[in-house]
Scaffold this motif. Structure first.
Motif, short mmCIF file in Angstrom:
data_model
loop_
_atom_site.label_atom_id
_atom_site.label_comp_id
_atom_site.label_asym_id
_atom_site.label_seq_id
_atom_site.Cartn_x
_atom_site.Cartn_y
_atom_site.Cartn_z
N PRO A 80 0.83 -1.21 0.00
CA PRO A 80 0.00 0.00 0.00
C PRO A 80 0.86 1.27 0.00
O PRO A 80 1.63 1.50 0.93
N HIS A 81 0.77 2.03 -1.07
CA HIS A 81 1.47 3.32 -1.20
C HIS A 81 3.00 3.16 -1.14
O HIS A 81 3.70 4.09 -0.74
N ARG A 82 3.49 2.03 -1.60
CA ARG A 82 4.95 1.79 -1.52
C ARG A 82 5.43 0.79 -2.55
O ARG A 82 6.20 -0.13 -2.23
N VAL A 83 5.04 0.94 -3.78
CA VAL A 83 5.57 0.09 -4.84
C VAL A 83 6.98 0.59 -5.19
O VAL A 83 7.21 1.79 -5.35
N LEU A 84 7.92 -0.35 -5.26
CA LEU A 84 9.30 0.02 -5.56
C LEU A 84 9.72 -0.59 -6.90
O LEU A 84 9.56 -1.80 -7.11
N ARG A 85 10.25 0.25 -7.79
CA ARG A 85 10.70 -0.21 -9.11
C ARG A 85 12.18 0.11 -9.31
O ARG A 85 12.66 1.15 -8.87
N VAL A 121 12.50 3.96 -8.16
CA VAL A 121 11.37 4.88 -7.93
C VAL A 121 10.43 4.25 -6.92
O VAL A 121 10.02 3.09 -7.08
N VAL A 122 10.08 5.00 -5.87
CA VAL A 122 9.03 4.57 -4.96
C VAL A 122 7.73 5.22 -5.41
O VAL A 122 7.69 6.43 -5.67
N ASP A 123 6.69 4.43 -5.56
CA ASP A 123 5.41 4.90 -6.09
C ASP A 123 4.38 4.89 -4.96
O ASP A 123 4.08 3.83 -4.39
N PHE A 124 3.84 6.08 -4.63
CA PHE A 124 2.85 6.19 -3.56
C PHE A 124 1.46 5.75 -4.00
O PHE A 124 0.58 5.56 -3.16
N GLY A 125 1.24 5.64 -5.30
CA GLY A 125 -0.03 5.15 -5.82
C GLY A 125 -1.18 6.13 -5.65
O GLY A 125 -1.01 7.29 -5.27
N ASP A 126 -2.37 5.64 -5.94
CA ASP A 126 -3.58 6.46 -5.82
C ASP A 126 -4.01 6.57 -4.36
O ASP A 126 -3.63 5.74 -3.53
N VAL A 127 -4.81 7.59 -4.08
CA VAL A 127 -5.38 7.74 -2.74
C VAL A 127 -6.89 7.91 -2.85
O VAL A 127 -7.41 8.35 -3.89
N SER A 128 -7.57 7.56 -1.79
CA SER A 128 -9.03 7.71 -1.73
C SER A 128 -9.40 8.18 -0.32
O SER A 128 -8.52 8.40 0.53
N ARG A 129 -10.68 8.29 -0.06
CA ARG A 129 -11.11 8.70 1.28
C ARG A 129 -10.64 7.71 2.34
O ARG A 129 -10.46 8.08 3.51
N ALA A 130 -10.44 6.46 1.94
CA ALA A 130 -9.94 5.46 2.89
C ALA A 130 -8.52 5.77 3.37
O ALA A 130 -8.06 5.22 4.37
N ASP A 131 -7.83 6.66 2.64
CA ASP A 131 -6.45 7.02 3.00
C ASP A 131 -6.38 8.37 3.71
O ASP A 131 -5.30 8.97 3.81
#
Length: 346
Positions: free
Chosen positions: A26-31, A79-89
């Motif tokens: 969650p909010h931490r994809v690493l490439r 690259v660290v990817d924080f991804g999408d966010v929603s109200r749950a975040d």
């Protein structure tokens, strides 16, 4: 051609630089962009994106790719990817990034590369998060920080002082509660706001398309930026409130100490070498706001400030970035390499 583009015609398919996904969470994809052994004798570079911006900002497309620029410099980019966010975040605040997500990405980058330290590079708020991470965790093996178009004095960004002066009594609380009620700043508002800062580009777009109707490369570059703008995520709720209260209203970054209530970070305690970039053409982070880092980061081993005249995005991708930003980053990192070599030979 204008009619075809308006109806969704894509001049070229969306293409990414080849990479390996090392970790997904969650909010931490690493490439990683390249094989680990490609730059084993140099520290890897970890790119930290801003909030409310897709991590694709570092790899928009062919000839518009930060990771490709770094690879051409002989560096191994991650690259660290924080991804999408929603109200749950809505619970996510800045400490989640500088205390948890980025330190974890640093550990995974070093484990994958085999290096014992790395260089952090961040654009816009990615630079802010990088600086906060280094200041909050002096034990982390961060060799240097490069912050491109990163505002460190929000009073030096024209809209904010005027907004604060225009607030009625109790107005700051209204802004805070509105952000909390929304759960942050929704993606559609972020995208609209970003386009508003580049309104001249939007107005000129039809004429640009007509003038470049036979230039597929130019139209493809234009569409790359359009795709980037249309995929911006929103700001998580707590982080949006902190941006308003700590960065804009109280302008704490300018003083060097940011008090998040349950977490206090002193930027003046940061000791690594720092490179900062600013532009007089930047509509989001003014030159003065970026240059203020020279006065704030008093504990840094060295602070280099570079001026590259480009738009906010143009500081990291495009002609000016290729000709000026990344060659100067290369020089900065090469000087650190040389200093490391001298130290090893003593």
């Amino acid at each position: 051609m204008l009619a075809r583009l308006v109806t969704g015609y894509q001049v070229r398919d969306d293409r990414q630089t080849p990479h390996a996904v090392l970790h997904t969470g969650p909010h931490r994809v690493l490439r990683r962009y390249g094989p680990p052994a490609s730059a084993a004798d140099r520290p890897p570079v970890l790119l930290v994106p801003p909030l409310a911006v897709s991590a694709r900002c570092y790899d928009l497309g062919p000839e518009q790719s930060v990771v490709a620029e770094l690879a051409a410099m002989g560096r191994l980019p991650y690259v660290v990817d924080f991804g999408d966010v929603s109200r749950a975040d809505a619970h996510l605040g800045f400490a989640d990034y500088f205390d948890d997500i980025v330190p974890e990405a640093i550990a995974r980058t070093l484990a994958d590369s085999g290096a014992d330290r790395l260089d952090l590079v961040g654009w816009s708020l990615g630079g802010t998060i990088s600086l906060l991470t280094a200041a909050a965790h002096p034990d982390l093996p961060i060799r240097s920080i490069t912050a491109v178009g990163t505002p460190l004095d929000y009073d030096a960004i024209p809209p904010y002082p005027a907004v604060k002066r225009a607030l009625p009594p109790g107005g700051t609380a209204v802004v805070t509660e509105t952000l909390r009620a929304l759960g942050g700043i929704p993606a559609p508002l972020v995208r609209l706001g970003y386009r508003a800062t580049a309104w001249e580009r939007e107005l000129r777009k039809p004429a640009y398309i007509v003038a470049h109707a036979d230039d597929a490369d130019a139209l493809a570059r234009m569409q790359v930026i359009d795709r980037f703008q249309s995929t911006m995520p929103g700001y998580p709720g707590r982080a949006a409130v902190q941006m308003w209260q700590n960065f804009v209203y109280r302008n704490e970054l300018a003083g060097g100490v940011v008090d998040f209530g349950d977490r206090r970070v002193d930027l003046t305690a940061l000791v690594q070498p720092v490179q900062l970039f600013g532009s007089h053409r930047d509509a989001i982070a003014s030159w003065r706001a970026a240059h203020h880092g020279v006065e704030v980061l008093t504990g840094a081993a060295q602070v280099h400030f570079e001026t590259v005249e480009a738009s906010h995005l143009g500081l990291i991708v495009g002609a000016a970035a290729t000709a000026e930003t990344w060659p100067r980053v290369a020089e900065f990192l090469a000087a650190l390499d040389a200093a490391d070599g001298d130290s090893d030979n003593r």
